[in-house]
Structure formats: C-alpha cells, structure tokens
Design a protein around this motif. Structure first.
Motif, short mmCIF file in Angstrom:
data_model
loop_
_atom_site.label_atom_id
_atom_site.label_comp_id
_atom_site.label_asym_id
_atom_site.label_seq_id
_atom_site.Cartn_x
_atom_site.Cartn_y
_atom_site.Cartn_z
N ASP A 376 -36.87 115.19 43.49
CA ASP A 376 -36.48 114.78 44.84
C ASP A 376 -36.80 113.31 45.10
N ARG A 377 -37.93 112.84 44.60
CA ARG A 377 -38.31 111.44 44.77
C ARG A 377 -39.08 110.99 43.53
N LEU A 378 -39.07 109.69 43.30
CA LEU A 378 -39.84 109.13 42.20
C LEU A 378 -40.20 107.69 42.53
N ARG A 379 -41.46 107.35 42.35
CA ARG A 379 -41.92 105.97 42.45
C ARG A 379 -42.62 105.59 41.15
N ALA A 380 -42.39 104.38 40.71
CA ALA A 380 -43.01 103.89 39.48
C ALA A 380 -43.83 102.65 39.80
N PHE A 381 -44.97 102.51 39.11
CA PHE A 381 -45.91 101.45 39.41
C PHE A 381 -46.33 100.73 38.13
N ASP A 382 -46.47 99.41 38.24
CA ASP A 382 -46.94 98.62 37.10
C ASP A 382 -48.46 98.61 37.12
N ALA A 383 -49.05 99.75 36.74
CA ALA A 383 -50.50 99.90 36.75
C ALA A 383 -51.15 99.34 35.49
N PHE A 384 -50.33 98.87 34.54
CA PHE A 384 -50.85 98.32 33.28
C PHE A 384 -50.07 97.06 32.92
N PRO A 385 -50.16 95.98 33.73
CA PRO A 385 -49.39 94.78 33.43
C PRO A 385 -49.68 94.24 32.02
N MET A 386 -48.68 93.65 31.44
CA MET A 386 -48.70 93.05 30.10
C MET A 386 -48.58 94.08 28.98
N THR A 387 -48.76 95.36 29.28
CA THR A 387 -48.58 96.42 28.29
C THR A 387 -47.27 97.15 28.58
N HIS A 388 -46.90 98.09 27.68
CA HIS A 388 -45.65 98.83 27.91
C HIS A 388 -45.85 100.03 28.83
N HIS A 389 -47.08 100.31 29.20
CA HIS A 389 -47.37 101.52 29.98
C HIS A 389 -46.91 101.37 31.43
N VAL A 390 -46.47 102.47 31.99
CA VAL A 390 -46.01 102.51 33.38
C VAL A 390 -46.41 103.85 33.97
N GLU A 391 -46.82 103.84 35.21
CA GLU A 391 -47.26 105.08 35.89
C GLU A 391 -46.19 105.49 36.88
N CYS A 392 -45.87 106.77 36.89
CA CYS A 392 -44.86 107.31 37.81
C CYS A 392 -45.47 108.42 38.65
N VAL A 393 -44.99 108.56 39.86
CA VAL A 393 -45.31 109.72 40.69
C VAL A 393 -43.99 110.35 41.10
#
Length: 398
Positions: A376-393
């Motif tokens: 229904d919804r998705l938000r993504a956050f750059d919780a690990f800048p400079m790396t390839h990792h990304v956090e989603c809710v």
C-alpha cells in the motif's frame, strides 16, 4: 569464451544500469561483467578482479574514459579500486547515490514481486559523512586496524574514516593490535565511545570490553540504555525516523493487540504500546537474550508489553489472538516464507515491514501477495550514505 579465466584482463566497457550490491552491469562477449567504481553511462577501462568461469565476472573501473556528470572525487583516498571495501558510491554525488539506490529498489520489486512501484530515496539529516555510529575494525599483519578490501580478507589499514562518527575511531587507529583482532567501536546517542576487542584464544572467541559498555540512545521520545554493541540503527537519525513512520502506519487503537517481531530492544514495541494503551497488548518477539533483557528493562513502565524470547518462526507457532497490526524488522536475509505465511495466517489488518535489503523485501512482499496482502505504501531512506545499502519501510494491507 566462458571457459576462460579473465582475471587480470583489462576490458573497455560501456557501463550499463546499476545492480543490487554496489556495482553496475556491462556485457562483453556474451558475459555479464559486474563493475565497481563506475557509474551508468560511463566508458571505462576495467580490470577483472574475480572470474570463476561462469556466465559473469567482476571488475573494477581503473580508468574513466568518459565520465558521468554525477561523478565526483571520493572524499576518502581509500575508496578506490583495490583499497577499502567499506564504501561503494563515494565517486558519485549524494543525490545521485540516492537515485541509484531508488533504481535498485524499483528493479527488485519489479523482478521479484512483479510490482511497478516508483521509489524516491529520502535523505536523513546530517549529510553523507560522519554518520556511522558503529564500526567493526580488524587488525592486519602489521597490527594496524582497518577494514577489509572488497570481497577479500586483506586488511586495508586506516588513518581515519570519513563516514565514521567524528572521533569515534581515534583510539582504535592510534595503537597496534594483535594481528587478526577485531575491534568493535560504538558511538552512542550522547557521543560516548564504547569499544571492545574480539580475539580467538586457544580456539575460543573472547570479548574484552575496553571502554564503556552500556550505551545511551534517544528515539521515539524515550531514552534507551542497552548493550553498546547490540542491535541499534547505525545512522543517528534512523531509529527516530523509522519509529515515526511505524507510528503513522500502524494506527493501532486502545485495547487492541499488536505484534512486534524481531523486536530488538523494543523501539517499535514502545510505539505500539502508546497506541494500544494499558488496556491493549503488545507482544515483542526477539531471539537475542541480551536484547530481551535490555528491552524488558527499558520498557518496564509499559505493562502492556510482554516479551517472548526465541526465533520468530518458532515463537509464532505459539502466539494466539488476532493482532490488528504486525511490525517486522527482520535481518538482512528477510523474514522468509515461513514467517510471512504465519503472519498472514494471523490475519492482521496491516503489516509494517522495516527492511534493510531490497531483494529480501521484494521476495517477502511477493509472498505476502500470495497470502492476500498488497503493498500500500513504501518509503525508502538513505540510512547508509556512500554504501549500496538502503532501508525501506513498507505498509501491506489485507
């Protein structure tokens, strides 16, 4: 051609789209080449660093013949081919890093869940440097502490780390260690530095606290005291941001039942407890015994929270009742089919899924889809800048 070992070969490549894992995709003679230190659209010379003879190999861009407009000089001199493997995208602007991460999430949702979903990765406060509050170093053969090279056991000694919290690594990097020793460093919410060394002595892993031990963190309107090297979000702004999204999407009401799976020390359980009130009930499930102890201590003022220690897939078999909402924050591998199906069988109205790996999220979203839930919804956050990792809710609804 696929039977040949290309290791060491220099290839001139047109760099294609970004892929999950901190590299881009190119093709040569029918083979896929995963290229690090490149950006989509660039023309590069790349040296093959790993080739196991299959349909793909890995390479580093060692010379840029035509640069993308988003390319910048890395702020760390070790964020280059053959050196530190801690960062993936220092050669791109922070804005373009977020765009690349968004493309990865979109591609994973399309490929693994069959969903066409636009994704914009949001910046967290604080900028792209000085954010990493927890680092695990390792001592090389000369006793100097550093990080490993990409896909290698080789240690690259550090003098400093631009993405680490300011001052956090100073003591660890200023001395010599027994080769092979690992050093865990955590900078907590009050700026206090905690450190311990992990060494193998006569075949047994031993931990020795060097400084601090109990960290203080601040999120969701509460002060938290927990084992310094246990799980907590690495980016200083992440825990509070994710708690606010969970609060907005969970929408539990007084007297209702909610589950917090992979609860850690109870960050999201505290949010759910405020919503269900003293007449409701929050079940927090966590496999780490120290995290459960810390959680019980931190949430002692919330009698509506009860803790279950054990692996989530095992504990779910004994849980009863119909929760109105389930929050999941699984490890990088995701919740997996067994857990997703068990959650769906409990028939919550809403599921809030906090994910640190877009591929695992997409697989679990697909399984939820098979079980009658839609994204229904998705938000993504750059919780690990400079790396390839990304956090989603993600919010899934029945």
């Amino acid at each position: 051609m696929t039977g040949q070992d290309w290791t060491g070969r220099i290839l001139e490549l047109e760099v294609g789209p970004v892929a999950h894992g901190g590299h881009c995709v190119s093709r040569v003679d029918g083979r896929v080449v995963f290229v690090r230190h490149a950006l989509p659209g660039e023309l590069v010379r790349a040296e093959v660093t790993e080739d196991k003879g299959g349909s793909f190999c890995r390479a580093d861009a060692v010379e840029v013949l035509r640069a993308a407009p988003e390319r910048v000089d890395p702020p760390c001199p070790l964020a280059v081919p053959g050196q530190c493997g801690g960062c993936d995208w220092q050669h791109a602007t922070p804005e373009f890093q977020r765009e690349l991460k968004g493309r990865v999430v979109v591609e994973q949702l399309q490929r693994l869940a069959g969903l066409d979903w636009p994704v914009e990765v949001e910046e967290l406060p604080g900028g792209a440097l000085g954010w990493r509050s927890r680092v695990r170093l390792v001592a090389g053969p000369d006793g100097r502490a550093g990080l490993r090279a990409h896909r290698s056991h080789r240690v690259v000694a550090l003098e400093k780390c631009p993405i680490a919290a300011p001052g956090a690594l100073d003591r660890a990097l200023s001395r010599r260690w027994q080769p092979g020793t690992e050093i865990e460093v955590t900078s907590d919410g009050d700026g206090h530095v905690h450190a311990r060394e992990l060494a193998t002595v006569r075949g047994k892993r031993r931990a020795r606290q060097l400084a601090g031990g109990e960290a203080v963190q601040h999120a969701a309107g509460r002060d938290w005291r927990l084992q310094a090297h246990g799980f907590w979000q690495v980016h200083p702004a992440a825990a509070d941001m994710f708690a606010s999204v969970v609060r907005e999407w969970a929408r539990a009401s007084p007297g209702e039942l909610a589950w917090d799976l992979y609860a850690g020390v109870g960050l999201f359980a505290s949010v759910l407890a405020a919503q269900v009130g003293v007449t409701g009930h929050v079940v927090a499930v966590e496999s780490g015994q120290r995290a459960v102890s810390d959680g019980e201590r931190n949430l002692a003022d919330l009698p509506q929270v009860s803790w279950r220690a054990g692996r989530t897939e095992h504990v779910l078999r004994s849980l009863s009742g119909q929760p109105v909402v389930v929050v999941l924050d699984p490890p990088r591998s995701g919740a997996g089919r067994e857990v997703v199906q068990a959650v769906a069988a409990a028939s919550p109205e809403r599921v809030v899924y906090v994910a640190c790996d877009p591929a695992a999220l997409a697989r679990d979203v697909a399984t939820f889809g098979e079980s009658g839930y839609r994204l229904d919804r998705l938000r993504a956050f750059d919780a690990f800048p400079m790396t390839h990792h990304v956090e989603c809710v993600a919010l899934l609804v029945r």
